[in-house]
Motif scaffolding. Structure first.
Motif, PDB file in Angstrom:
ATOM      1  N   ALA A 205       2.032  15.902   5.313  1.00 45.20           N
ATOM      2  CA  ALA A 205       2.887  16.387   6.646  1.00 45.20           C
ATOM      3  C   ALA A 205       4.330  16.642   6.387  1.00 45.20           C
ATOM      4  N   ALA A 206       4.739  15.799   5.445  1.00 42.82           N
ATOM      5  CA  ALA A 206       6.137  15.753   5.115  1.00 42.82           C
ATOM      6  C   ALA A 206       6.565  16.871   4.175  1.00 42.82           C
ATOM      7  N   ILE A 207       5.429  17.112   3.344  1.00 43.99           N
ATOM      8  CA  ILE A 207       5.586  18.367   2.111  1.00 43.99           C
ATOM      9  C   ILE A 207       5.567  19.686   3.091  1.00 43.99           C
ATOM     10  N   ASP A 208       4.622  19.665   4.030  1.00 41.56           N
ATOM     11  CA  ASP A 208       4.261  21.108   4.757  1.00 41.56           C
ATOM     12  C   ASP A 208       5.527  21.223   5.462  1.00 41.56           C
ATOM     13  N   ALA A 209       6.370  20.132   5.950  1.00 45.45           N
ATOM     14  CA  ALA A 209       7.678  20.386   6.861  1.00 45.45           C
ATOM     15  C   ALA A 209       8.504  20.984   6.215  1.00 45.45           C
ATOM     16  N   ILE A 210       8.865  20.413   4.889  1.00 48.43           N
ATOM     17  CA  ILE A 210       9.820  21.087   3.872  1.00 48.43           C
ATOM     18  C   ILE A 210       9.494  22.408   3.832  1.00 48.43           C
TER      19      ILE A 210
ATOM     20  N   PRO B   8      10.943  16.772  19.933  1.00 44.47           N
ATOM     21  CA  PRO B   8       9.689  16.755  21.170  1.00 44.47           C
ATOM     22  C   PRO B   8       8.542  16.359  20.751  1.00 44.47           C
ATOM     23  N   ALA B   9       8.011  16.775  19.384  1.00 39.08           N
ATOM     24  CA  ALA B   9       6.962  16.530  18.935  1.00 39.08           C
ATOM     25  C   ALA B   9       6.534  15.039  18.719  1.00 39.08           C
ATOM     26  N   LEU B  10       7.603  14.534  17.893  1.00 42.98           N
ATOM     27  CA  LEU B  10       7.497  12.995  17.914  1.00 42.98           C
ATOM     28  C   LEU B  10       7.456  12.133  19.166  1.00 42.98           C
ATOM     29  N   LYS B  11       8.426  12.646  19.973  1.00 45.54           N
ATOM     30  CA  LYS B  11       8.634  11.935  21.342  1.00 45.54           C
ATOM     31  C   LYS B  11       7.011  12.006  21.936  1.00 45.54           C
ATOM     32  N   LYS B  12       6.451  13.118  22.001  1.00 43.25           N
ATOM     33  CA  LYS B  12       5.143  13.205  22.763  1.00 43.25           C
ATOM     34  C   LYS B  12       3.979  12.386  21.887  1.00 43.25           C
ATOM     35  N   ALA B  13       4.350  12.496  20.774  1.00 41.44           N
ATOM     36  CA  ALA B  13       3.365  11.635  19.940  1.00 41.44           C
ATOM     37  C   ALA B  13       3.377  10.146  20.047  1.00 41.44           C
TER      38      ALA B  13
ATOM     39  N   ALA C   8       6.372  13.717   9.203  1.00 44.90           N
ATOM     40  CA  ALA C   8       5.478  12.610   8.875  1.00 44.90           C
ATOM     41  C   ALA C   8       4.963  11.633   9.858  1.00 44.90           C
ATOM     42  N   SER C   9       5.835  11.125  10.625  1.00 44.80           N
ATOM     43  CA  SER C   9       5.834  10.251  11.768  1.00 44.80           C
ATOM     44  C   SER C   9       4.573  10.908  13.071  1.00 44.80           C
ATOM     45  N   VAL C  10       4.801  12.141  12.938  1.00 45.11           N
ATOM     46  CA  VAL C  10       3.969  12.785  14.118  1.00 45.11           C
ATOM     47  C   VAL C  10       2.498  12.720  13.447  1.00 45.11           C
ATOM     48  N   ALA C  11       2.447  13.022  12.306  1.00 42.86           N
ATOM     49  CA  ALA C  11       1.040  12.837  11.563  1.00 42.86           C
ATOM     50  C   ALA C  11       0.566  11.568  11.672  1.00 42.86           C
ATOM     51  N   ALA C  12       1.534  10.607  11.286  1.00 50.90           N
ATOM     52  CA  ALA C  12       1.015   9.131  11.493  1.00 50.90           C
ATOM     53  C   ALA C  12       0.356   8.719  12.894  1.00 50.90           C
ATOM     54  N   LEU C  13       1.196   9.067  13.779  1.00 49.09           N
ATOM     55  CA  LEU C  13       1.023   8.623  15.143  1.00 49.09           C
ATOM     56  C   LEU C  13      -0.373   9.394  15.727  1.00 49.09           C
ATOM     57  N   ASN C  14      -0.445  10.647  15.413  1.00 50.66           N
ATOM     58  CA  ASN C  14      -1.443  11.511  15.873  1.00 50.66           C
ATOM     59  C   ASN C  14      -2.707  11.554  15.038  1.00 50.66           C
TER      60      ASN C  14
ATOM     61  N   PHE D  59       0.938  -1.194   0.004  1.00 48.43           N
ATOM     62  CA  PHE D  59       0.185   0.132   0.081  1.00 48.43           C
ATOM     63  C   PHE D  59       0.705   1.403   0.041  1.00 48.43           C
ATOM     64  N   ASP D  60       0.227   2.336  -0.457  1.00 52.38           N
ATOM     65  CA  ASP D  60       1.004   3.715  -0.270  1.00 52.38           C
ATOM     66  C   ASP D  60       0.844   4.173   1.168  1.00 52.38           C
ATOM     67  N   THR D  61       2.015   4.976   1.201  1.00 52.17           N
ATOM     68  CA  THR D  61       1.657   5.866   2.546  1.00 52.17           C
ATOM     69  C   THR D  61       0.513   6.871   2.539  1.00 52.17           C
ATOM     70  N   PRO D  62      -0.418   6.825   3.541  1.00 48.12           N
ATOM     71  CA  PRO D  62      -1.660   7.879   3.404  1.00 48.12           C
ATOM     72  C   PRO D  62      -1.269   8.948   3.089  1.00 48.12           C
ATOM     73  N   ASP D  63      -2.189   9.575   2.640  1.00 52.83           N
ATOM     74  CA  ASP D  63      -1.792  10.929   1.999  1.00 52.83           C
ATOM     75  C   ASP D  63      -1.646  12.060   3.125  1.00 52.83           C
ATOM     76  N   HIS D  64      -2.495  11.962   4.155  1.00 48.55           N
ATOM     77  CA  HIS D  64      -2.286  13.027   5.296  1.00 48.55           C
ATOM     78  C   HIS D  64      -1.000  13.081   5.735  1.00 48.55           C
ATOM     79  N   ILE D  65      -0.166  11.660   5.719  1.00 50.39           N
ATOM     80  CA  ILE D  65       1.243  11.672   6.266  1.00 50.39           C
ATOM     81  C   ILE D  65       2.172  12.116   5.344  1.00 50.39           C
ATOM     82  N   LYS D  66       2.135  11.989   4.095  1.00 46.53           N
ATOM     83  CA  LYS D  66       2.821  12.488   2.817  1.00 46.53           C
ATOM     84  C   LYS D  66       2.674  14.010   3.033  1.00 46.53           C
TER      85      LYS D  66
END
Length: 400
Positions: free
Chosen positions: A52-57, A71-76, A279-285, A43-50
Motif C-alpha cells: 500500500a505504501a509503494i502504491d501510494a508512492i 480523511p481516508a485514515l481518519k475514516k479507517a 500504509a496505515s489505512v491498509a493496516a487498519l482496513n 516481525f516484518d511489516t505485513p506485505d499488504h501494508i508495504k
C-alpha cells in the motif's frame, strides 16, 4: 546567560533508548551483545501494508496532507474503533500524529497548566512523567507493587485524586510489566472516576492486540460509556502491525481537545508522513490473519523467559497478560558483590553488571518508577532469548 532553556531540567533522555543505543555501540565495536531493551516487534511489516505504501508512492501521494491526518485514515480509525471497541467517533474527533508518543505529548501540552496533577501508576512507561513535567504539570505516581500484579487499586486511585488532578494515565496492557486490567478491574476504577468528574482519562491502548492466555482486552470508555467524553483513547500501528519505524499513532476524544492537539501539531511537525498514512489505512482496513501466529510466538517466548527467570536463583517474576515484556524482581541481589568486587545496590547497577559481564542489555526498573526490578523485552528471536537467559543465569551465579 545560558543558551539552554530551564525547562530542559524537567526531562531526561529516554532510558530505554539509551540502553538500546549503548547496546548498538557495543555491537558495532565487535561485542556479542544481546539487546533486550527495545520495545519493538521483531516481525516484518505485513506485505499488504508495504505494498500500500509503494502504491501510494507510485500514485504520487507524496505531498502535504491535512495536519491531523488524511480523511481516508481518519475514516479507517473510526471504523476500527467501532468494529473492535464499540466506540463511535466522527472524523473531527480523531487526530493522527507521528507516533502515539507525539499524540500523548501534544495532548498533555494542550491541557496542562502549571500545578495541574497527573496520576501515573508505577511501574510506568518511562516518558509519561517527563512529558507531564515538561508541560508544567506535577506527576503523581502511585506505586503498584508486584503483590497487586503491578495494577492500580481503586482505593489508591481515590486517595490520590485532589482538586488539582487533571488526568489519569492508564496503560493496559502495560509497558513495562505486561499487566492488563480485566473488565471487572476497569469497572472498579470507573466507579471511582465517576465520583470525580474533573478527572480526565488518557487510555494508552498501544498493546491492545498483544494479549495472551485468552485475555479479553477492553478500554475504559468501552466499559463505562459515561466516561466517553472524559477519555482520550490513544493507539497506533507500531506494535500490532510491526510498524515502529513508520511513525503513526492516533487519538480519539472530545472534538475541542482533538482540535487543540491538532493546532499544536500544526506548529511543530505538521502532518505525519503521507506514505505512512496510506500504509496505515491498509493496516487498519486489511486482514489480521497474521496476528494469531504473532501472538502465539510472543506467548511461547513469554512462557520461556518467565520459566527461566523464576528458575534462576534469587530472581522472580509474574506472568504478564500482554505486551512483550517481563518485569523481573532482582532486589535479592542488592548488597551482593560482583566478581570485580563492586557492591550492587540498585537495579541500574544490576543492569550495568549484566551488560558488562553477560553482554545482555536490559532496562533498570528505576527507569519505570519501581526500584528492585529490570525489564526484559522478549520481542526477539527464541534462540537469542535462550542465549540471553543462560547468560543472565550464569551472571547471577557469580554474585556473592
Amino acid at each position: 546567560m545560558s543558551l539552554l532553556a530551564t525547562r530542559l531540567t524537567r526531562i531526561k533522555p529516554s532510558p530505554t533508548i539509551a540502553v538500546t543505543t549503548k547496546a548498538a555501540e557495543l555491537k558495532a565495536a565487535g561485542k556479542d551483545v544481546i539487546g533486550l531493551g527495545a520495545g519493538e516487534p521483531d516481525f516484518d511489516t505485513p506485505d499488504h501494508i508495504k505494498k500500500a505504501a509503494i502504491d501510494a508512492i507510485a500514485r504520487g501521494e507524496t505531498k502535504y496532507t491535512a495536519v491531523g491526518g488524511t480523511p481516508a485514515l481518519k475514516k479507517a480509525i473510526c471504523d476500527k474503533l467501532k468494529r473492535e471497541n464499540g466506540l463511535i467517533y466522527a472524523p473531527n474527533q480523531i487526530v493522527v500524529g507521528c507516533g502515539a508518543k507525539q499524540v500523548i505529548f501534544n495532548a498533555l501540552l494542550a491541557t496542562i497548566d502549571d500545578g495541574d496533577e497527573v496520576i501515573i501508576p508505577a511501574p510506568y512507561w518511562v516518558s509519561y512523567p517527563d512529558m507531564v513535567a515538561f508541560a508544567g504539570g506535577t506527576p503523581v505516581t502511585i506505586a503498584c507493587p508486584q503483590t497487586q500484579d503491578f495494577k492500580l487499586s481503586p482505593a489508591d486511585l481515590n486517595k490520590a485524586i485532589t482538586p488539582k488532578t487533571k488526568w489519569l494515565i492508564l496503560n493496559s496492557p502495560s509497558n513495562p510489566t505486561g499487566a492488563a486490567y480485566s473488565d471487572k478491574e476497569l469497572r472498579a476504577l470507573a466507579d471511582v472516576l465517576l465520583k470525580h468528574p474533573h478527572v480526565h482519562i488518557l487510555a494508552d491502548d498501544i498493546y491492545e492486540h498483544l494479549c495472551y492466555d485468552g485475555f479479553k482486552f477492553n478500554t475504559l470508555a468501552q466499559i463505562e460509556p459515561k466516561l466517553y467524553g472524559r477519555t482520550l483513547t490513544v493507539n497506533g500501528v507500531s506494535k500490532a502491525f510491526a510498524m515502529t519505524g513508520w511513525r503513526i499513532g492516533y487519538a480519539a476524544g472530545e472534538k475541542s481537545l482533538i482540535a487543540a492537539i491538532t493546532d499544536i501539531q500544526s506548529q511543530s511537525t505538521s502532518n505525519p508522513s503521507s506514505i505512512s498514512q496510506a500504509a496505515s489505512v491498509a493496516a487498519l482496513n486489511g486482514p489480521m490473519d497474521f496476528m494469531p501466529a504473532w501472538v502465539a510466538s510472543f506467548q511461547k517466548r513469554r512462557d520461556y523467559v518467565v520459566k527461566q527467570m523464576n528458575a534462576t536463583n534469587s530472581l522472580n517474576c509474574t506472568t504478564p497478560k500482554g505486551a512483550f515484556y517481563v518485569f523481573v524482581n532482582c532486589a535479592a541481589f542488592f548488597g551482593r558483590k560482583t566478581p570485580a568486587g563492586k557492591v550492587i545496590n540498585t537495579s541500574t547497577e544490576f543492569c550495568e553488571y549484566l551488560l558488562d559481564d553477560a553482554l545482555v542489555a536490559a532496562v533498570a526498573g528505576s527507569a519505570f518508577g519501581l526500584e528492585g526490578y529490570f525489564r526484559i523485552s522478549y520481542a526477539t528471536s527464541q534462540s537469542l532469548l535462550e542465549k540471553a537467559c543462560a547468560r543472565i543465569k550464569d551472571a547471577c551465579g557469580k554474585l556473592s
